[in-house]
Design a protein around this motif. Sequence first.
Motif, PDB file in Angstrom:
ATOM      1  N   ASN A 178      -5.854  62.724  -1.149  1.00 15.19           N
ATOM      2  CA  ASN A 178      -5.890  63.149   0.249  1.00 15.19           C
ATOM      3  C   ASN A 178      -4.669  62.571   0.956  1.00 15.19           C
ATOM      4  OD1 ASN A 178      -6.578  60.446   1.402  1.00 15.19           O
ATOM      5  ND2 ASN A 178      -8.501  60.759   0.287  1.00 15.19           N
ATOM      6  N   PRO A 179      -4.346  63.061   2.147  1.00 16.80           N
ATOM      7  CA  PRO A 179      -3.137  62.588   2.825  1.00 16.80           C
ATOM      8  C   PRO A 179      -3.083  61.084   3.034  1.00 16.80           C
ATOM      9  CG  PRO A 179      -3.917  64.591   3.865  1.00 16.80           C
ATOM     10  CD  PRO A 179      -4.976  64.178   2.881  1.00 16.80           C
ATOM     11  N   ASP A 180      -4.236  60.470   3.333  1.00 16.08           N
ATOM     12  CA  ASP A 180      -4.250  59.038   3.596  1.00 16.08           C
ATOM     13  C   ASP A 180      -3.921  58.241   2.340  1.00 16.08           C
ATOM     14  OD1 ASP A 180      -4.808  56.750   5.390  1.00 16.08           O
ATOM     15  OD2 ASP A 180      -6.499  56.400   4.042  1.00 16.08           O
ATOM     16  N   ARG A 181      -4.534  58.625   1.208  1.00 20.87           N
ATOM     17  CA  ARG A 181      -4.242  57.931  -0.048  1.00 20.87           C
ATOM     18  C   ARG A 181      -2.782  58.163  -0.460  1.00 20.87           C
ATOM     19  NH1 ARG A 181      -4.801  53.614  -3.329  1.00 20.87           N
ATOM     20  NH2 ARG A 181      -4.486  54.197  -5.511  1.00 20.87           N
ATOM     21  N   THR A 182      -2.282  59.364  -0.274  1.00 17.35           N
ATOM     22  CA  THR A 182      -0.880  59.648  -0.584  1.00 17.35           C
ATOM     23  C   THR A 182       0.038  58.740   0.225  1.00 17.35           C
ATOM     24  OG1 THR A 182      -1.391  61.960  -1.098  1.00 17.35           O
ATOM     25  CG2 THR A 182       0.908  61.440  -0.595  1.00 17.35           C
ATOM     26  N   TYR A 183      -0.223  58.654   1.508  1.00 17.02           N
ATOM     27  CA  TYR A 183       0.582  57.796   2.393  1.00 17.02           C
ATOM     28  C   TYR A 183       0.497  56.334   1.957  1.00 17.02           C
ATOM     29  CZ  TYR A 183       1.222  54.689   6.396  1.00 17.02           C
ATOM     30  OH  TYR A 183       1.577  53.639   7.197  1.00 17.02           O
ATOM     31  N   LYS A 184      -0.717  55.850   1.666  1.00 14.63           N
ATOM     32  CA  LYS A 184      -0.881  54.441   1.301  1.00 14.63           C
ATOM     33  C   LYS A 184      -0.128  54.095   0.023  1.00 14.63           C
ATOM     34  CE  LYS A 184      -5.256  53.577   3.694  1.00 14.63           C
ATOM     35  NZ  LYS A 184      -6.730  53.404   3.553  1.00 14.63           N
ATOM     36  N   VAL A 185      -0.151  55.001  -0.962  1.00 14.18           N
ATOM     37  CA  VAL A 185       0.544  54.720  -2.220  1.00 14.18           C
ATOM     38  C   VAL A 185       2.058  54.745  -2.016  1.00 14.18           C
ATOM     39  CG1 VAL A 185       0.946  55.559  -4.575  1.00 14.18           C
ATOM     40  CG2 VAL A 185      -1.378  55.477  -3.657  1.00 14.18           C
ATOM     41  N   ILE A 186       2.546  55.685  -1.217  1.00 14.38           N
ATOM     42  CA  ILE A 186       3.970  55.697  -0.886  1.00 14.38           C
ATOM     43  C   ILE A 186       4.367  54.382  -0.214  1.00 14.38           C
ATOM     44  CG2 ILE A 186       5.720  56.759   0.601  1.00 14.38           C
ATOM     45  CD1 ILE A 186       4.228  59.428   0.198  1.00 14.38           C
ATOM     46  N   LYS A 187       3.535  53.932   0.724  1.00 16.25           N
ATOM     47  CA  LYS A 187       3.835  52.690   1.442  1.00 16.25           C
ATOM     48  C   LYS A 187       3.801  51.487   0.498  1.00 16.25           C
ATOM     49  CE  LYS A 187       2.855  50.252   5.744  1.00 16.25           C
ATOM     50  NZ  LYS A 187       2.068  50.235   6.993  1.00 16.25           N
ATOM     51  N   LEU A 188       2.838  51.470  -0.447  1.00 16.04           N
ATOM     52  CA  LEU A 188       2.780  50.383  -1.421  1.00 16.04           C
ATOM     53  C   LEU A 188       4.053  50.355  -2.270  1.00 16.04           C
ATOM     54  CD1 LEU A 188      -0.917  50.539  -2.694  1.00 16.04           C
ATOM     55  CD2 LEU A 188       0.118  48.734  -1.318  1.00 16.04           C
ATOM     56  N   ALA A 189       4.513  51.528  -2.680  1.00 17.77           N
ATOM     57  CA  ALA A 189       5.747  51.604  -3.461  1.00 17.77           C
ATOM     58  C   ALA A 189       6.919  51.053  -2.649  1.00 17.77           C
ATOM     59  CB  ALA A 189       6.015  53.048  -3.875  1.00 17.77           C
ATOM     60  N   HIS A 190       7.009  51.463  -1.395  1.00 21.00           N
ATOM     61  CA  HIS A 190       8.090  51.009  -0.523  1.00 21.00           C
ATOM     62  C   HIS A 190       8.041  49.496  -0.328  1.00 21.00           C
ATOM     63  CE1 HIS A 190      10.870  50.962   2.897  1.00 21.00           C
ATOM     64  NE2 HIS A 190       9.991  50.206   3.524  1.00 21.00           N
ATOM     65  N   GLU A 191       6.871  48.963  -0.016  1.00 19.85           N
ATOM     66  CA  GLU A 191       6.738  47.528   0.234  1.00 19.85           C
ATOM     67  C   GLU A 191       7.037  46.712  -1.013  1.00 19.85           C
ATOM     68  OE1 GLU A 191       3.372  47.796   3.803  1.00 19.85           O
ATOM     69  OE2 GLU A 191       2.780  47.268   1.757  1.00 19.85           O
ATOM     70  N   THR A 192       6.554  47.187  -2.175  1.00 23.84           N
ATOM     71  CA  THR A 192       6.759  46.448  -3.417  1.00 23.84           C
ATOM     72  C   THR A 192       8.238  46.363  -3.769  1.00 23.84           C
ATOM     73  OG1 THR A 192       4.582  47.130  -4.244  1.00 23.84           O
ATOM     74  CG2 THR A 192       6.180  46.359  -5.871  1.00 23.84           C
ATOM     75  N   LEU A 193       8.937  47.479  -3.716  1.00 21.73           N
ATOM     76  CA  LEU A 193      10.353  47.478  -4.077  1.00 21.73           C
ATOM     77  C   LEU A 193      11.202  46.767  -3.030  1.00 21.73           C
ATOM     78  CD1 LEU A 193      10.872  51.013  -5.660  1.00 21.73           C
ATOM     79  CD2 LEU A 193      10.232  48.862  -6.743  1.00 21.73           C
ATOM     80  N   THR A 194      10.800  46.863  -1.762  1.00 20.88           N
ATOM     81  CA  THR A 194      11.539  46.171  -0.707  1.00 20.88           C
ATOM     82  C   THR A 194      11.427  44.665  -0.869  1.00 20.88           C
ATOM     83  OG1 THR A 194      11.207  48.005   0.838  1.00 20.88           O
ATOM     84  CG2 THR A 194      11.783  45.880   1.790  1.00 20.88           C
ATOM     85  N   ARG A 195      10.212  44.168  -1.133  1.00 19.96           N
ATOM     86  CA  ARG A 195      10.026  42.730  -1.348  1.00 19.96           C
ATOM     87  C   ARG A 195      10.812  42.240  -2.549  1.00 19.96           C
ATOM     88  NH1 ARG A 195       4.501  43.461   0.162  1.00 19.96           N
ATOM     89  NH2 ARG A 195       3.994  43.737  -2.028  1.00 19.96           N
ATOM     90  N   ALA A 196      10.997  43.139  -3.518  1.00 18.94           N
ATOM     91  CA  ALA A 196      11.733  42.771  -4.732  1.00 18.94           C
ATOM     92  C   ALA A 196      13.241  42.821  -4.521  1.00 18.94           C
ATOM     93  CB  ALA A 196      11.343  43.696  -5.875  1.00 18.94           C
ATOM     94  N   GLY A 197      13.669  43.172  -3.292  1.00 24.95           N
ATOM     95  CA  GLY A 197      15.089  43.137  -2.983  1.00 24.95           C
ATOM     96  C   GLY A 197      15.789  44.474  -2.990  1.00 24.95           C
TER      97      GLY A 197
END
Length: 331
Positions: A178-197
């Motif tokens: 659903n749109p909410d889960r899609t958004y949350k997974v995109i955000k998790l990907a963004h946050e994870t890679l951003t924290r990793a530099g």
Amino acid sequence: MKPIIGITMGDAAGIGPEIIVKALQNRSIYEQCNPLVIGDAKILERAARITNSKLTIHPISSVKEATYQYSTIDCIDLNLLPANLSFGQVSAAAGDAAFQFLKRAIELAKNGYIQAICTAPLNKEALHKGGHLYPGHTEILADLTGTQDYAMMLSSPKLKVIHITTHVGLIKAIEMINPDRTYKVIKLAHETLTRAGKENPSIAVCGINPHAGENGLFGNGEEEEKLIPGIRKAQVEGINATGPYPADTLFYRAVRGDFDIVVACYHDQGHAPIKVLGLEAGVNITVGLKGGIIRTSVDHGTAFDIAGKNLADERSMLEAIRAAVELAPKV
């Protein structure tokens, strides 16, 4: 500063201790991080004998006692197992110990003593016999960190994939998107890679249907209903997410370097491309855990049939440690 990577021993009746010892014979690991085993020192010593390793096991009770010297394995010694633990057999003691190793690692990560967790495999039957009724590592991590929204990421040297759904049938998986889960997974990907530099990581979302639906030609508008609103919400927040793209070309483009990570809609859509690139190179990663805790894992089981025989291949453990280093928050 090099990150401290907490390596949990997993089920000690399996190959976990052996692949840890073999992996930590690699000098490059100590050049990239400070490895810290959480487990049972005497079992590691047995593994060192089995693998003909000259490494010294250094039992410690706290992180501050670690030396992180190559040729020495620092081990926070919980001392929970008998020295003569049988290889290749389901054991309540080994199942409970595997849980306790992970619990200690989580406590250390929560308090900032380690920057990531890397897990050797556990045995679900042994875990249950030991009194811990979880399906596996991921659910323990989610429970002990109080996390509800998390995702599975797979990583190889050339490709990273994060999943909207994982261990459910295909029909159920499509229902769950659903749109909410899609958004949350995109955000998790963004946050994870951003924290990793990784600055402004490029995130590509895979379509559900052939050719990503091709404007309604295939499917029943799932892309428009379930994916595109989530992608647009992420874009409004400044996240560099695009798609949905056809799966038959997206993974090729990602391997080529067009994208930093692919969002897969269901299990096989994401797992198959990673495993085609090589089973020994794949690493299973849990992202989204509270506190920003990163957990990586080998992409295989306890291999009870070869435990204690010095036949275990440590390459997946090496890749799991390296992935933990890559994704650990920079300190």
